[in-house]
Design an enzyme around this catalytic site. Structure first.
Site, short mmCIF file in Angstrom:
data_model
loop_
_atom_site.label_atom_id
_atom_site.label_comp_id
_atom_site.label_asym_id
_atom_site.label_seq_id
_atom_site.Cartn_x
_atom_site.Cartn_y
_atom_site.Cartn_z
N SER A 107 0.83 -1.20 0.00
CA SER A 107 0.00 0.00 0.00
C SER A 107 0.87 1.26 0.00
O SER A 107 1.67 1.47 -0.90
CB SER A 107 -0.96 -0.04 1.20
N ASP A 229 -14.53 -12.48 7.13
CA ASP A 229 -13.59 -11.38 7.35
C ASP A 229 -14.36 -10.09 7.60
O ASP A 229 -15.10 -9.60 6.74
CB ASP A 229 -12.69 -11.22 6.12
N ASP A 247 -8.77 -3.69 -5.50
CA ASP A 247 -8.71 -4.58 -4.33
C ASP A 247 -9.47 -4.00 -3.14
O ASP A 247 -9.31 -4.46 -2.01
CB ASP A 247 -7.25 -4.85 -3.95
N HIS A 269 -7.39 -5.66 -0.28
CA HIS A 269 -6.22 -4.91 0.18
C HIS A 269 -5.60 -5.49 1.45
O HIS A 269 -4.39 -5.36 1.67
CB HIS A 269 -6.61 -3.45 0.40
N ASP A 271 -6.07 -8.88 2.37
CA ASP A 271 -5.63 -10.25 2.05
C ASP A 271 -4.19 -10.27 1.56
O ASP A 271 -3.45 -11.24 1.80
CB ASP A 271 -6.51 -10.84 0.93
#
Length: 303
Positions: A107, A229, A247, A269, A271
């Site tokens: 990121s 999740d 994502d 993002h 995962d």
């Protein structure tokens, strides 16, 4: 007959040596230079038993890699985070007595790593960008346009809490600077100063090697991957605002840097770094395996 036997044995041995080692093989992840992991926005090294790169450092080490997990400001500009990372890179080089490191940034950790490679390419063997915000994020654009000051104030508060919990409470936090750096305009300004490895076409690849530094990238292309999740509903919402394959936070094409391994993993993002605590897409390659494969790729290049 004996000569024929040894000829056949030699052919079999040569064929075996030509086959890539399986991912579980001893030394599979053993790189020449240390692997240095760099977290993204609102990231941390670890909070108690929970690692940001969940289970990844230990898996890389089990295959022979030397791994360091760095800690930079959870929320701040790319340049501020980059200088913090550079300081730690110098410490790692001094400790290992090796002249370079391999940076892997997730990121905001992508451009943070790119900054270090740009200002000190002599210290960096490679930069691997995992869902890096390399051409801005529409989510950051939207966040900056919300009620003035509220989003950045919230980012400051969350970043300060995460830094405190992870034992990095002394690092400066600046939510607005972080969002500005991650915005389309902020990233464009950064890229003008630090263009190495960036694609020159909309969804292409960039130069594989610049100033001796090897550049790689990969990312996911799904926002919802596992109903268990708790982060998936957030990424489903933010991903819907992006308007192209993403994502959940970063458009897949805008994550490209250098050699693009893949931009369509069935990962969101979180995962991509094996979060939330390993609850990821059961029908996709494990994120841990992807990191191990990259370490082996670096090994093959003598890095």
């Amino acid at each position: 007959m004996k000569n024929r036997f040894w000829k056949c044995a030699s052919v079999v041995l040569a064929a075996a040596l030509a086959v890539p080692a399986p991912s579980w093989a001893l030394g599979y992840t053993q790189t020449k230079y240390p692997i240095v992991l760099v977290h993204g926005l609102l990231g941390f090294d670890n909070i108690g038993p929970v690692e940001y790169f969940y289970g990844i450092p230990s898996s890389l080490r089990s295959g022979g890699a030397t791994v360091y997990t760095t800690s930079v400001s959870a929320a701040n500009s790319t340049e501020v985070r980059g200088e913090q990372l550079l300081f730690q890179v110098k410490q790692i080089i001094a400790a290992t007595r090796l002249e370079k490191v391999n940076l892997i940034g997730h990121s905001h950790g992508g451009p943070t790593s790119r900054y270090v490679a740009s200002v000190r390419p002599d210290l960096i063997a490679s930069v691997s960008s995992v869902a890096g915000v390399n051409k801005g994020s529409k989510v950051a654009d939207i966040a900056l346009g919300l009620v003035p000051g509220v989003t950045s104030t919230l980012a400051n508060a969350v970043a300060s809490l995460l830094s405190f919990l992870s034992g990095s409470g002394g690092l400066p936090q600046n939510g607005r600077a972080a969002l500005t750096s991650l915005s389309t305009a902020g990233t464009a300004a950064f890229n003008a100063r630090h263009p190495a490895g960036l694609p020159t076409t909309a969804c292409g690849e960039g130069a594989y090697v610049v100033n001796g530094v090897h550049y790689f990238s990969w990312s996911g292309g799904k926002s919802w991957t596992n109903a268990l999740d708790a982060l998936d509903p957030i990424f489903l919402l933010t991903g819907a605002a992006i308007g192209e394959k993403n994502d959940g936070l970063v458009a897949s094409c805008k994550s490209h840097l250098g050699r693009t391994i893949r931009d369509d993993y069935g990962m969101n993002h979180a995962d991509e770094v094996n979060q939330l605590i390993g609850i990821v897409n059961l029908f996709e390659t494990s994120p841990v395996t992807v990191f191990r494969q990259q370490a082996n790729r670096l090994q093959a290049l003598g890095l």
